[in-house]
Design an enzyme around this catalytic site. Structure first.
Site, PDB file in Angstrom:
ATOM      1  N   GLY A   1       0.833  -1.204   0.000  1.00 43.06           N
ATOM      2  CA  GLY A   1       0.000   0.000   0.000  1.00 43.06           C
ATOM      3  C   GLY A   1       0.865   1.251   0.000  1.00 43.06           C
ATOM      4  O   GLY A   1       0.539   2.254  -0.647  1.00 43.06           O
ATOM      5  N   THR A   2       1.984   1.180   0.711  1.00 45.61           N
ATOM      6  CA  THR A   2       2.887   2.331   0.789  1.00 45.61           C
ATOM      7  C   THR A   2       3.381   2.727  -0.603  1.00 45.61           C
ATOM      8  O   THR A   2       3.385   3.912  -0.957  1.00 45.61           O
ATOM      9  CB  THR A   2       4.091   1.971   1.696  1.00 45.61           C
TER      10      THR A   2
ATOM     11  N   ASN B   1      -6.472   4.862  10.153  1.00 46.93           N
ATOM     12  CA  ASN B   1      -5.973   3.599  10.701  1.00 46.93           C
ATOM     13  C   ASN B   1      -5.875   3.594  12.213  1.00 46.93           C
ATOM     14  O   ASN B   1      -5.753   2.536  12.820  1.00 46.93           O
ATOM     15  CB  ASN B   1      -4.607   3.272  10.087  1.00 46.93           C
TER      16      ASN B   1
ATOM     17  N   GLN C   1      -7.503   1.016   4.759  1.00 49.78           N
ATOM     18  CA  GLN C   1      -8.334   0.564   5.888  1.00 49.78           C
ATOM     19  C   GLN C   1      -9.819   0.532   5.539  1.00 49.78           C
ATOM     20  O   GLN C   1     -10.607  -0.053   6.284  1.00 49.78           O
ATOM     21  CB  GLN C   1      -8.121   1.474   7.112  1.00 49.78           C
TER      22      GLN C   1
ATOM     23  N   SER D   1      -4.443  -2.358  -0.017  1.00 50.53           N
ATOM     24  CA  SER D   1      -3.319  -3.205   0.400  1.00 50.53           C
ATOM     25  C   SER D   1      -3.823  -4.617   0.676  1.00 50.53           C
ATOM     26  O   SER D   1      -4.875  -4.795   1.301  1.00 50.53           O
ATOM     27  CB  SER D   1      -2.686  -2.607   1.664  1.00 50.53           C
ATOM     28  N   GLY D   2      -3.046  -5.609   0.235  1.00 51.95           N
ATOM     29  CA  GLY D   2      -3.489  -6.995   0.357  1.00 51.95           C
ATOM     30  C   GLY D   2      -3.617  -7.498   1.784  1.00 51.95           C
ATOM     31  O   GLY D   2      -4.588  -8.178   2.133  1.00 51.95           O
ATOM     32  N   HIS D   3      -2.648  -7.143   2.633  1.00 48.63           N
ATOM     33  CA  HIS D   3      -2.597  -7.811   3.947  1.00 48.63           C
ATOM     34  C   HIS D   3      -3.612  -7.286   4.954  1.00 48.63           C
ATOM     35  O   HIS D   3      -3.696  -7.806   6.057  1.00 48.63           O
ATOM     36  CB  HIS D   3      -1.179  -7.793   4.515  1.00 48.63           C
TER      37      HIS D   3
ATOM     38  N   THR E   1       9.350  -7.310 -12.592  1.00 47.13           N
ATOM     39  CA  THR E   1       8.598  -8.536 -12.867  1.00 47.13           C
ATOM     40  C   THR E   1       7.428  -8.630 -11.897  1.00 47.13           C
ATOM     41  O   THR E   1       7.602  -8.461 -10.687  1.00 47.13           O
ATOM     42  CB  THR E   1       9.521  -9.766 -12.713  1.00 47.13           C
TER      43      THR E   1
ATOM     44  N   CYS F   1       1.732   0.750  12.229  1.00 49.00           N
ATOM     45  CA  CYS F   1       2.626   1.133  11.135  1.00 49.00           C
ATOM     46  C   CYS F   1       3.617   2.184  11.575  1.00 49.00           C
ATOM     47  O   CYS F   1       4.626   2.397  10.928  1.00 49.00           O
ATOM     48  CB  CYS F   1       1.822   1.661   9.965  1.00 49.00           C
TER      49      CYS F   1
HETATM   50  N1  PLP Z   1      -2.352   3.457   4.437  1.00 49.75           N
HETATM   51  C1  PLP Z   1      -2.996   3.119   5.557  1.00 49.75           C
HETATM   52  C2  PLP Z   1      -4.206   3.870   5.968  1.00 49.75           C
HETATM   53  C3  PLP Z   1      -2.536   2.048   6.342  1.00 49.75           C
HETATM   54  O1  PLP Z   1      -3.184   1.710   7.466  1.00 49.75           O
HETATM   55  C4  PLP Z   1      -1.389   1.336   5.918  1.00 49.75           C
HETATM   56  C5  PLP Z   1      -0.845   0.241   6.747  1.00 49.75           C
HETATM   57  O2  PLP Z   1      -1.143   0.128   7.915  1.00 49.75           O
HETATM   58  C6  PLP Z   1      -0.766   1.733   4.714  1.00 49.75           C
HETATM   59  C7  PLP Z   1      -1.269   2.794   4.004  1.00 49.75           C
HETATM   60  C8  PLP Z   1       0.448   1.022   4.205  1.00 49.75           C
HETATM   61  O3  PLP Z   1       0.113  -0.224   3.639  1.00 49.75           O
HETATM   62  P1  PLP Z   1       1.254  -1.353   3.507  1.00 49.75           P
HETATM   63  O4  PLP Z   1       1.456  -1.935   4.854  1.00 49.75           O
HETATM   64  O5  PLP Z   1       0.676  -2.346   2.528  1.00 49.75           O
HETATM   65  O6  PLP Z   1       2.463  -0.677   2.959  1.00 49.75           O
END
Ligand code: PLP
Length: 384
Positions: free
Chosen positions: A70-71, A150, A180, A200-202, A238, A326
Site C-alpha cells: 500500500g505504501t 488507521n 483501511q 493493500s493486500g494484507h 517482474t 505502522c
Molecule cells: N495506508 C494506511 C491507511 C494504512 O493503514 C497502511 C498500513 O497500515 C498503509 C497505508 C500502508 O500499507 P502497507 O502496509 O501495505 O504498505
C-alpha cells in the site's frame, strides 16, 4: 484463549488465497513477460486477478496496477501525479491524519519544491468538505484524503469531497488511501469521483507485500520506478504473480461477503464499545456509530500506559496495538490523537483494538473480562 485484535496492522492470509499462491510459486511459476507457455499461464493468473478486482471496483482492466505494498501505491499516486502535472502547478492538499505513506511522500515532494496544505480534522477525526475546497488554488494539482483512519477509524465523506473538488476544478486529481476502508465499505471509484485509489493486500486477508493502485483512465501519472516497462510502463519490475493471484482472490472474497462481514464486525464493535463505556476512566476516541469504521476501536485508559497494557494483554494472549502499528518503529505521540485534540492523560494511554470478519464474539468477551481484571491492578502499580 487467544484474541487477535490487531487486524488493522495485518490480517491472517485466507487459506484459499495462500493455497492459490503456493500453486503459482511452485507449479505455475513462469514470468508473465516470457513468450512460451509458462509465461502465458502466468499471465493468465494476472488476467484472472485483474478481472476479479475490476468486478469489485467496477472499473476497466487498464486502470489497475500492482505494487509491492500500500505504501508504494500511495507513493506512486502522489509522486507520480505530482511529477506528471508539475507544469500545471505545484500545490497538493492532504490531511494531518494521513498514514506516513502519504505524509512522508508529501514531505519528499516538499523537498523537491512542491507545496502541501495539511488540513485539520475535527474532534471526531473528520475533514470538512468546505475546508478542502477552500484550500484549493489555481496551482492545486492533487487532493489526497484517506478513507478510513488507521488509528481511530474515522470515515471521511469521500464521495462528497470528490464531487466538490471536481465541481470546483475538474482538472484536480483526487487520490484516496483506502487501505483501511476497502473491504469495510463499498467503493466504486467512478461513482465517488475518485481518480486514484490505494488498496493493500494484507489488510483484507490477502498477502503481505501486495498493493493495488487504481488509476482512472486518462489520469496523467509518470513512474517512480524505472526498468523493464512492465504494467504499461507505469510500474516496472517482474510482476509478483503469486501475490497478484492472492490479492485478486482476497478482493473478490471480501467484496462478495461485504454486507455480512460488516454486520458481524458492527455487532462486535457495538458490544465492545458498550462494555468499555461501562468501565471507569475509559474514553473512546472518535465516533462509534454506524458512520464509523466497523472494525476499529481506539480507547484511552486513564492512568495506564498503553505499552504496559499492551504487554499485559499480550500476557493473556490478546494482541492489540498502541496507536498505529505502522508507526510503531517510531514510538511517540500519535499525530492523529493530537489532531483530534485528545486530552493529555490519554495520549500515552491509548490502545487500538481492530477486528476483521474472522474475529469472534468469544474473543471480544474474553478481552472484556481480561480488561476488567487487569485495569484496576495496573492502575495500582503504574506510576505516572
Ligand atoms: N495506508 C494506511 C491507511 C494504512 O493503514 C497502511 C498500513 O497500515 C498503509 C497505508 C500502508 O500499507 P502497507 O502496509 O501495505 O504498505
Amino acid at each position: 484463549m487467544n484474541a487477535y485484535l490487531d487486524n488493522s496492522a495485518t490480517t491472517c492470509c485466507d487459506k484459499e488465497a495462500a493455497e492459490l499462491m503456493y500453486r503459482v510459486f511452485t507449479e505455475d511459476y513462469g514470468n508473465p513477460s516470457s513468450m512460451h507457455h509458462a509465461g502465458v499461464v502466468a499471465e493468465q493468473y494476472i488476467k484472472d486477478a485483474t478481472a476479479r478486482i475490476c468486478k469489485a471496483l467496477k472499473c476497466d482492466e487498464k486502470e489497475i496496477y500492482y505494487t509491492s505494498c500500500g505504501t508504494e501505491a500511495d507513493n506512486l499516486a502522489l509522486i507520480g501525479c505530482a511529477h506528471a502535472n508539475a507544469r500545471k502547478g505545484k500545490h497538493l492538499i492532504t490531511t494531518s491524519i494521513e498514514h506516513p505513506a502519504v505524509l512522508n511522500a508529501c514531505g519528499q515532494l516538499e523537498k523537491e519544491g512542491f507545496e502541501v496544505t495539511y488540513l485539520p480534522v475535527d474532534s471526531d477525526g473528520l475533514v470538512h468538505v468546505e475546508d478542502v475546497t477552500g484550500a484549493m488554488r489555481e496551482d492545486t494539482i492533487l487532493v489526497s484524503i484517506m478513507h478510513v483512519n488507521n488509528e481511530i477509524g474515522s470515515v471521511q465523506p469521500i464521495a462528497e469531497i470528490g464531487e466538490a473538488v471536481h465541481k470546483k476544478d475538474p482538472s484536480v486529481l483526487f487520490h484516496v488511501d483506502a487501505v483501511q476502508g476497502f473491504g469495510k465499505f463499498k467503493i466504486i471509484p467512478k461513482r465517488m469521483h475518485i481518480d486514484l485509489l490505494t488498496i493493500s493486500g494484507h489488510k483484507i486477508h490477502g498477502p503481505k507485500g501486495m498493493g493495488i493502485l487504481y488509476v482512472r483512465d486518462k489520469v496523467k501519472i509518470v513512474p517512480i520506478l524505472f526498468g523493464g516497462e512492465q504494467q504499461r510502463g507505469l510500474r516496472s519490475g517482474t510482476e509478483n504473480v503469486p501475490g497478484i493471484a492472492g490479492i485478486g482472490l482476497a478482493v473478490e472474497k471480501t467484496s462478495r461477503d461485504l454486507d455480512k462481514n460488516v454486520a458481524h464486525m458492527r455487532e462486535l464493535k457495538n458490544y465492545f464499545v458498550g462494555e468499555l463505556l461501562k468501565m471507569d476512566q475509559v474514553v473512546i476516541h472518535g465516533k462509534t456509530d454506524e458512520t464509523s469504521a466497523p472494525h476499529i476501536i481506539s480507547a484511552g485508559f486513564e492512568k495506564v500506559r498503553s505499552e504496559v497494557l499492551l504487554h499485559a494483554l499480550e500476557g493473556r494472549g490478546i494482541y492489540v496495538s498502541s496507536g498505529s502499528a505502522c508507526a510503531s518503529n517510531h514510538p511517540g505521540i500519535s499525530g492523529t490523537l493530537l489532531a483530534i485534540g485528545t486530552k493529555k492523560e490519554y495520549l500515552d494511554s491509548t490502545i487500538r483494538f481492530s477486528m476483521s470478519e474472522w474475529t469472534t464474539m468469544e474473543e471480544m468477551e474474553y478481552t472484556v473480562s481480561v480488561l476488567k481484571e487487569l485495569l484496576p491492578q495496573l492502575r495500582k502499580f503504574t506510576r505516572h
